[in-house]
Design an enzyme around this catalytic site. Sequence first.
Site, PDB file in Angstrom:
ATOM      1  N   VAL A 171       0.859  -1.180   0.000  1.00 48.89           N
ATOM      2  CA  VAL A 171       0.000   0.000   0.000  1.00 48.89           C
ATOM      3  C   VAL A 171       0.895   1.229   0.000  1.00 48.89           C
ATOM      4  O   VAL A 171       1.788   1.356   0.840  1.00 48.89           O
ATOM      5  CB  VAL A 171      -0.925   0.028   1.228  1.00 48.89           C
ATOM      6  CG1 VAL A 171      -1.841   1.230   1.178  1.00 48.89           C
ATOM      7  CG2 VAL A 171      -1.729  -1.264   1.320  1.00 48.89           C
ATOM      8  N   CYS A 172       0.674   2.122  -0.970  1.00 44.51           N
ATOM      9  CA  CYS A 172       1.416   3.379  -1.043  1.00 44.51           C
ATOM     10  C   CYS A 172       2.930   3.105  -1.052  1.00 44.51           C
ATOM     11  O   CYS A 172       3.409   2.291  -1.824  1.00 44.51           O
ATOM     12  CB  CYS A 172       0.998   4.282   0.103  1.00 44.51           C
ATOM     13  SG  CYS A 172       1.422   6.025  -0.129  1.00 44.51           S
ATOM     14  N   VAL A 173       3.686   3.745  -0.155  1.00 43.79           N
ATOM     15  CA  VAL A 173       5.143   3.594  -0.174  1.00 43.79           C
ATOM     16  C   VAL A 173       5.601   2.267   0.419  1.00 43.79           C
ATOM     17  O   VAL A 173       6.804   2.012   0.520  1.00 43.79           O
ATOM     18  CB  VAL A 173       5.839   4.771   0.537  1.00 43.79           C
ATOM     19  CG1 VAL A 173       5.559   6.075  -0.188  1.00 43.79           C
ATOM     20  CG2 VAL A 173       5.433   4.863   1.985  1.00 43.79           C
TER      21      VAL A 173
END
Length: 325
Positions: free
Chosen positions: A114-116
Site C-alpha cells: 500500500v502506497c510507499v
Amino acid sequence: MERLIVIVLFDQVDLLDVTGPPEVFALLRRELDGETGYRVVLAAETLEPVTTSAGVRVLPDITFDELASRRIDTLLVPGAVEVDEQGRVRAISDPAVVERVRVLAGQTRRVASVCVGAHILADAGLLDGRRATTHWSTAQQLAAEHPAIEVDADPIFIRDKDVWTGAGLTACLDLSLALVADDFGEAAALRVARQLVMFLKRPSGQSQFSVSLEPVSTTRRIDDVRHYISRHLAGSLTVVDLAAHMHVSERQLTRVFKTELGMTPAAYIESARVEVARNQLETTDHTLERVASLSGFNTTDTLTRAFRRQLDTTPTEYRNRFRLN
C-alpha cells in the site's frame, strides 16, 4: 473458505494504509451475510502498541514469530515516510521489517503493498523484474534505488502476477476492492464500493494525478510550450507547429520533452487532451462527439483509443464511474 490477510505493523507506519483495507474486507463479510470472506490480523514484532505516523497507537493481533507456521492468503505491506528540512518526502524501511516481509512472503499466496510500502517489497527483493507503482512523490527514489524494477508512477495500482502494488493513500481502497474482485468477483466488489460511498471501482489504469499536477519543469521554455498547448488543445498541435513556436528543430523539441517531462510531445498532448475530456465527462452532459471536439480529439474513435491507452477504460465507462452529479 475464510482467507487470512496479514497486515504488517511497524513504528511510524501510515495510519490509513493500515485501517483502510480492513474496512473494505469487513464490508465484504457483511455483504455476503458472513458466509465467507477474510480474516484480517495485524502482525508486528511484539504485541506492544505500535505508534503510527498520525500518533494513533494500534494494537497488533499476532507476532511475526507466531505466523511462522501459518499459511497466509494475502500479505499487505503498508509504508512509512520521513520529510527532511527542505520538505522533501522520502520512503523509509526498517531492515528488520524488510527481512520479516521477505520470509512471510515465502508462505503467502499473494503479496500487496500500500502506497510507499512498495519500497519495503523492493528492499526485500520481491519486485525485481516486475512492473510496480508507489506514491508519485517517491517513485523516482524507488526507480533510482532499484533499477531492476519497472517503476510506473501513474496507475493507482498494478498487478504483476501474484504481487500487487498500490499508489497514494486513498488508493488503498481501490487496491483492496481489486483484491476482492479477484477473489469473489466484480459484483461483490461493486457492492462493497457502494457501501463505502465510493465512485464504483476505479480501473487500475486510472492516473494517480492529472496533467495539471505534474511536477514543474526546470526551464521557462518548456513551461511556455506547455501553456501554449493548454490554450490550443482543440486545434492542430503538430510537432512542426510546436517546434516553430519554440524556434527549435523538431528533433530538438522531442529531445527537450523527453528530458524535461519524460515523454514525447505527442504523448504529452494526448495526456493533456485526455485531462480536458475527463473534466467534460465528469461535469457536463455533452455528447461524446462534443467532448471529442472540445478536447481536440475530433472523433469519438480517437477519443476512445486515447482513453484506453491512458486510463484502460472507455469514455462511457469513465463517465459512469466518475460523473459528479
